[in-house]
Design an enzyme around this catalytic site. Structure first.
Site, PDB file in Angstrom:
ATOM      1  N   GLY A  12     -26.275 -19.668   3.821  1.00 45.20           N
ATOM      2  CA  GLY A  12     -26.073 -19.580   2.319  1.00 45.20           C
ATOM      3  C   GLY A  12     -24.543 -20.074   2.257  1.00 45.20           C
ATOM      4  N   ASP A  13     -24.188 -20.029   1.084  1.00 50.32           N
ATOM      5  CA  ASP A  13     -23.030 -20.609   0.406  1.00 50.32           C
ATOM      6  C   ASP A  13     -22.330 -21.642   1.040  1.00 50.32           C
ATOM      7  OD1 ASP A  13     -22.860 -17.932  -1.076  1.00 50.32           O
ATOM      8  OD2 ASP A  13     -22.257 -17.086   0.761  1.00 50.32           O
ATOM      9  N   ASN A  38     -29.297 -13.156  -6.558  1.00 49.65           N
ATOM     10  CA  ASN A  38     -28.468 -12.866  -5.532  1.00 49.65           C
ATOM     11  C   ASN A  38     -27.719 -14.174  -5.186  1.00 49.65           C
ATOM     12  OD1 ASN A  38     -30.888 -14.150  -5.097  1.00 49.65           O
ATOM     13  ND2 ASN A  38     -31.228 -13.350  -3.086  1.00 49.65           N
ATOM     14  N   ALA A  39     -28.259 -15.331  -5.786  1.00 52.62           N
ATOM     15  CA  ALA A  39     -27.422 -16.498  -5.863  1.00 52.62           C
ATOM     16  C   ALA A  39     -26.257 -16.359  -6.332  1.00 52.62           C
ATOM     17  CB  ALA A  39     -28.168 -17.582  -6.120  1.00 52.62           C
ATOM     18  N   HIS A  41     -23.680 -19.750  -6.980  1.00 51.57           N
ATOM     19  CA  HIS A  41     -23.493 -21.076  -6.875  1.00 51.57           C
ATOM     20  C   HIS A  41     -22.243 -21.706  -7.726  1.00 51.57           C
ATOM     21  CE1 HIS A  41     -28.238 -21.881  -5.680  1.00 51.57           C
ATOM     22  NE2 HIS A  41     -27.365 -21.058  -4.694  1.00 51.57           N
ATOM     23  N   THR A 298     -20.961 -13.685  -5.571  1.00 49.84           N
ATOM     24  CA  THR A 298     -21.756 -12.706  -6.187  1.00 49.84           C
ATOM     25  C   THR A 298     -21.303 -11.208  -6.063  1.00 49.84           C
ATOM     26  OG1 THR A 298     -23.671 -14.105  -6.242  1.00 49.84           O
ATOM     27  CG2 THR A 298     -24.149 -11.611  -6.695  1.00 49.84           C
ATOM     28  N   ARG A 301     -17.786  -9.997  -1.476  1.00 47.86           N
ATOM     29  CA  ARG A 301     -17.703  -9.238   0.044  1.00 47.86           C
ATOM     30  C   ARG A 301     -16.955 -10.610   0.838  1.00 47.86           C
ATOM     31  NH1 ARG A 301     -23.409  -7.718   1.701  1.00 47.86           N
ATOM     32  NH2 ARG A 301     -23.984  -9.617   0.192  1.00 47.86           N
ATOM     33  N   ASP A 331     -12.057 -30.281   4.134  1.00 44.22           N
ATOM     34  CA  ASP A 331     -10.764 -30.131   3.965  1.00 44.22           C
ATOM     35  C   ASP A 331     -10.100 -28.568   4.485  1.00 44.22           C
ATOM     36  OD1 ASP A 331     -12.383 -28.989   1.574  1.00 44.22           O
ATOM     37  OD2 ASP A 331     -10.615 -28.043   1.081  1.00 44.22           O
TER      38      ASP A 331
HETATM   39  P1  GDP Z   1     -23.404 -22.012  -2.781  1.00 50.02           P
HETATM   40  O1  GDP Z   1     -24.036 -20.777  -2.899  1.00 50.02           O
HETATM   41  O2  GDP Z   1     -24.083 -22.928  -1.715  1.00 50.02           O
HETATM   42  O3  GDP Z   1     -23.554 -22.825  -4.171  1.00 50.02           O
HETATM   43  O4  GDP Z   1     -21.895 -22.063  -2.278  1.00 50.02           O
HETATM   44  P2  GDP Z   1     -20.751 -20.886  -2.901  1.00 50.02           P
HETATM   45  O5  GDP Z   1     -20.436 -21.468  -4.312  1.00 50.02           O
HETATM   46  O6  GDP Z   1     -21.279 -19.612  -2.944  1.00 50.02           O
HETATM   47  O7  GDP Z   1     -19.627 -21.069  -2.000  1.00 50.02           O
HETATM   48  C1  GDP Z   1     -19.318 -22.222  -1.691  1.00 50.02           C
HETATM   49  C2  GDP Z   1     -17.695 -22.303  -2.305  1.00 50.02           C
HETATM   50  O8  GDP Z   1     -16.725 -23.198  -1.810  1.00 50.02           O
HETATM   51  C3  GDP Z   1     -17.218 -22.100  -3.642  1.00 50.02           C
HETATM   52  O9  GDP Z   1     -15.952 -21.310  -3.947  1.00 50.02           O
HETATM   53  C4  GDP Z   1     -16.972 -23.606  -3.811  1.00 50.02           C
HETATM   54  O10 GDP Z   1     -16.105 -23.811  -5.081  1.00 50.02           O
HETATM   55  C5  GDP Z   1     -16.012 -23.839  -2.791  1.00 50.02           C
HETATM   56  N1  GDP Z   1     -16.247 -25.376  -2.248  1.00 50.02           N
HETATM   57  C6  GDP Z   1     -17.367 -26.038  -2.282  1.00 50.02           C
HETATM   58  N2  GDP Z   1     -17.153 -27.308  -1.884  1.00 50.02           N
HETATM   59  C7  GDP Z   1     -15.861 -27.272  -1.397  1.00 50.02           C
HETATM   60  C8  GDP Z   1     -14.945 -28.172  -0.393  1.00 50.02           C
HETATM   61  O11 GDP Z   1     -15.484 -29.370  -0.150  1.00 50.02           O
HETATM   62  N3  GDP Z   1     -13.816 -27.542  -0.366  1.00 50.02           N
HETATM   63  C9  GDP Z   1     -13.366 -26.525  -0.807  1.00 50.02           C
HETATM   64  N4  GDP Z   1     -12.130 -26.118  -0.270  1.00 50.02           N
HETATM   65  N5  GDP Z   1     -14.076 -25.683  -1.367  1.00 50.02           N
HETATM   66  C10 GDP Z   1     -15.290 -25.923  -1.714  1.00 50.02           C
HETATM   67  P1  IMO Z   2     -26.386 -18.192  -2.177  1.00 50.30           P
HETATM   68  O1  IMO Z   2     -27.733 -18.838  -3.095  1.00 50.30           O
HETATM   69  C1  IMO Z   2     -25.171 -15.723   0.874  1.00 50.30           C
HETATM   70  C2  IMO Z   2     -27.886 -12.343   1.901  1.00 50.30           C
HETATM   71  C3  IMO Z   2     -27.239 -11.367   1.658  1.00 50.30           C
HETATM   72  C4  IMO Z   2     -27.926 -10.524   2.817  1.00 50.30           C
HETATM   73  C5  IMO Z   2     -29.514 -10.892   2.676  1.00 50.30           C
HETATM   74  C6  IMO Z   2     -30.696 -10.358   1.884  1.00 50.30           C
HETATM   75  O2  IMO Z   2     -25.226 -18.275  -3.201  1.00 50.30           O
HETATM   76  O3  IMO Z   2     -26.079 -19.052  -1.175  1.00 50.30           O
HETATM   77  P2  IMO Z   2     -30.811 -10.089  -0.826  1.00 50.30           P
HETATM   78  O4  IMO Z   2     -29.833  -9.416  -1.881  1.00 50.30           O
HETATM   79  O5  IMO Z   2     -31.329 -11.390  -0.856  1.00 50.30           O
HETATM   80  O6  IMO Z   2     -31.896  -9.135  -0.308  1.00 50.30           O
HETATM   81  O7  IMO Z   2     -29.987  -9.945   0.648  1.00 50.30           O
HETATM   82  O8  IMO Z   2     -29.176 -12.198   2.410  1.00 50.30           O
HETATM   83  N1  IMO Z   2     -27.820 -13.288   0.629  1.00 50.30           N
HETATM   84  C7  IMO Z   2     -26.913 -14.285   0.508  1.00 50.30           C
HETATM   85  N2  IMO Z   2     -25.850 -14.728   1.390  1.00 50.30           N
HETATM   86  N3  IMO Z   2     -25.280 -16.574  -0.241  1.00 50.30           N
HETATM   87  C8  IMO Z   2     -26.499 -16.254  -1.158  1.00 50.30           C
HETATM   88  O9  IMO Z   2     -26.945 -16.901  -2.121  1.00 50.30           O
HETATM   89  C9  IMO Z   2     -27.170 -14.898  -0.653  1.00 50.30           C
HETATM   90  N4  IMO Z   2     -28.370 -14.140  -1.093  1.00 50.30           N
HETATM   91  C10 IMO Z   2     -28.495 -13.277  -0.434  1.00 50.30           C
HETATM   92  O10 IMO Z   2     -25.960 -11.161   2.148  1.00 50.30           O
HETATM   93  O11 IMO Z   2     -27.745 -10.572   4.219  1.00 50.30           O
HETATM   94 MG    MG Z   3     -23.313 -18.824  -3.029  1.00 50.12          MG
END
Ligand code: GDP
Ligand code: IMO
Ligand code: MG
Length: 424
Positions: A12-13, A38-39, A41, A298, A301, A331
């Site tokens: 994730g993330d 829970n997402a 993005h 979200t 943590r 980067d």
């Molecule tokens: P997602 O849940 O998969 O959409 O990812 P998240 O948004 O939870 O986490 C990605 C984090 O990395 C966010 O804070 C973005 O702004 C940041 N991010 C994404 N791509 C890049 C990158 O290429 N470089 C840096 N420094 N940050 C990035």
């Molecule tokens: P995005 O879409 C990272 C993790 C939680 C926990 C497990 C189960 O932003 O990538 P839940 O609340 O779904 O029952 O939790 O999954 N988790 C995530 N970790 N990014 C997320 O979403 C997550 N959504 C849930 O930390 O380990």
């Molecule tokens: Mg995320």
């Protein structure tokens, strides 16, 4: 343009939101196919910085239809909050639709999530406490309420009564307060009034899109390693973030997928509990966290950090049938003199695993095998093409692609929309 699934290839993330935002500029339809609020993005563009929880990351393209698919669980209160925050930033929501088949996350699901986590004690999953697990459990137990039920109040009232006989027993056993049915129904009627016009049968819309050869993006939530079947069970979410589920969760025919983009961070992070073999507890781990600002979008943590995991990516590439990689956050590695890549796991009996994922209890016992690479120690944030990247960075990316067995289509070198380019 083809039908493309964009999925998280790690824990994730990975940066799915920013990739979708970039690709959605050319898309006709964007569909979230599983998960709930829970997402988180994150998207940074001309509308500012937004952490999207339920609304597809294509919402910033006013031409695109954005759909919350039937595979999702939707907390209407969170959705309304998110809608208000986007509207305040000037984003148009005329093309936002919710499948009538999507499930609702009710306030009692959040309460149950918290109570269940508490009851698990030291074995807690580390959920986001958004009620996701309990909502999907109700879906499977057939006590769930769907968004479409809001359009049929008599039916909904009966469904709610039925659900609460079970829910209130569960709440009481876990030490919570039973829920008042009338209060809950009034809340649902408020959701009906505010969201009713957006709740639709998505089939006619998608049939037409397919007939017109529209470009469709399927947005995954979380990543393979937290898939209900294929992740580190039980430390998983309660849905399927893998591409195989994308079509079902979106409501498209099984044979319609043309492209699967796996979004991959240039290193590893995870939030929540469970085995995470590449986790670093040293200075490098802390540096990855600070340089990458690895804190949950979200829940806030701190994310657990480690070097890139080649075993996880091979597994993810195979399971998803990935056609392309989008590698993000390159980067962040600009500041490391040496970088490591995990290329295998050593099992307690000495055997080495490179392309499958050991079962959870065994995964706690594996030792990662690392390759050491020279860093490039040059800023990449202004790079806008493959050729702009330092030689060592290209070599590093090549190695990641080789381990995945999948070519790289996109690279990002910063969080802004412009800080991303096509790799070919
Ligand atoms: P997602 O849940 O998969 O959409 O990812 P998240 O948004 O939870 O986490 C990605 C984090 O990395 C966010 O804070 C973005 O702004 C940041 N991010 C994404 N791509 C890049 C990158 O290429 N470089 C840096 N420094 N940050 C990035
Ligand atoms: P995005 O879409 C990272 C993790 C939680 C926990 C497990 C189960 O932003 O990538 P839940 O609340 O779904 O029952 O939790 O999954 N988790 C995530 N970790 N990014 C997320 O979403 C997550 N959504 C849930 O930390 O380990
Ligand atoms: Mg995320």
């Amino acid at each position: 343009m083809p039908i493309t699934a964009v999925v998280g290839a790690q824990w994730g993330d990975e940066g799915k939101g920013r990739i979708i935002d970039y690709l959605a500029q050319q898309a006709d339809v964007v569909i979230r196919f599983q998960g709930g609020d829970n997402a988180g993005h994150t998207v940074i563009n001309e509308y500012g910085k937004h952490a999207l929880h339920l609304i597809p990351s294509g919402i910033f393209n006013p031409q695109a239809q954005n759909i919350i698919g039937s595979g999702c669980v939707v907390n209407p209160a969170s959705l309304l909050e998110e809608m208000a925050s986007l509207e305040a930033a000037g984003v148009r929501l005329d093309n936002l639709w919710i499948s009538h088949r999507a499930q609702m996350v009710m306030p009692y699901h959040r309460t149950l999530d918290a109570l269940e986590e508490q009851a698990r004690g030291k074995d807690a999953i580390g959920t986001t406490r958004r009620g996701i697990g309990p909502a999907y459990a109700d879906k499977a137990a057939r006590t769930g309420l769907r968004l479409g039920d809001l359009l049929h109040p008599d039916w909904l009232e009966a469904r709610l009564d039925n659900a609460l006989t079970v829910i209130n027993r569960k709440l009481t056993i876990l030490g919570g307060e039973p829920v008042d049915g009338r209060e809950m129904f009034a809340l649902l009627m408020d959701y009906r009034q505010r969201l009713g016009d957006r709740i639709v049968d998505t089939v006619p819309l998608l049939r037409q899109a397919l007939a017109e050869n529209a470009s469709i993006l399927l947005e995954g939530q979380l990543g393979v390693m937290r898939d209900l079947d294929w992740g580190i069970y039980p430390y998983v979410t309660s849905s399927h973030p893998t591409a195989s589920f994308a079509l079902s969760g979106a409501g498209l025919p099984a044979r319609s997928l043309d492209r699967v983009i796996g979004v991959v961070k240039a290193y590893s992070t995870a939030v929540g509990d469970g085995p995470f073999p590449v986790e670093l507890f040293d200075e490098d781990g802390a540096k990855l966290r600070e340089m990458g600002q690895e804190y949950g979008a979200t829940t806030g943590r701190p994310r657990r950090c480690g070097w890139f995991d080649g075993v996880a990516i091979r597994y993810a590439a195979w399971l998803n049938g990935m056609t392309d990689l989008a590698i993000t956050k390159l980067d962040v590695l600009d500041h490391f003199e040496t970088i490591r890549i995990c290329v295998g796991y050593r099992l307690p009996d000495g055997r080495v695993v490179t392309d499958t994922m050991p079962d959870t209890p065994l995964l706690y016992q594996v030792t990662p095998i690392y390759e050491t690479w020279a860093g490039w120690m040059t800023p990449t944030t202004d790079c806008r093409s493959w050729e702009d990247l330092p030689k060592q960075a290209r070599a590093y990316l090549h190695r990641l692609s080789e381990l995945a067995g999948v070519p790289i289509a996109y690279v990002s070198v910063g969080p802004e929309r412009e800080q991303m380019f096509e790799a070919r």
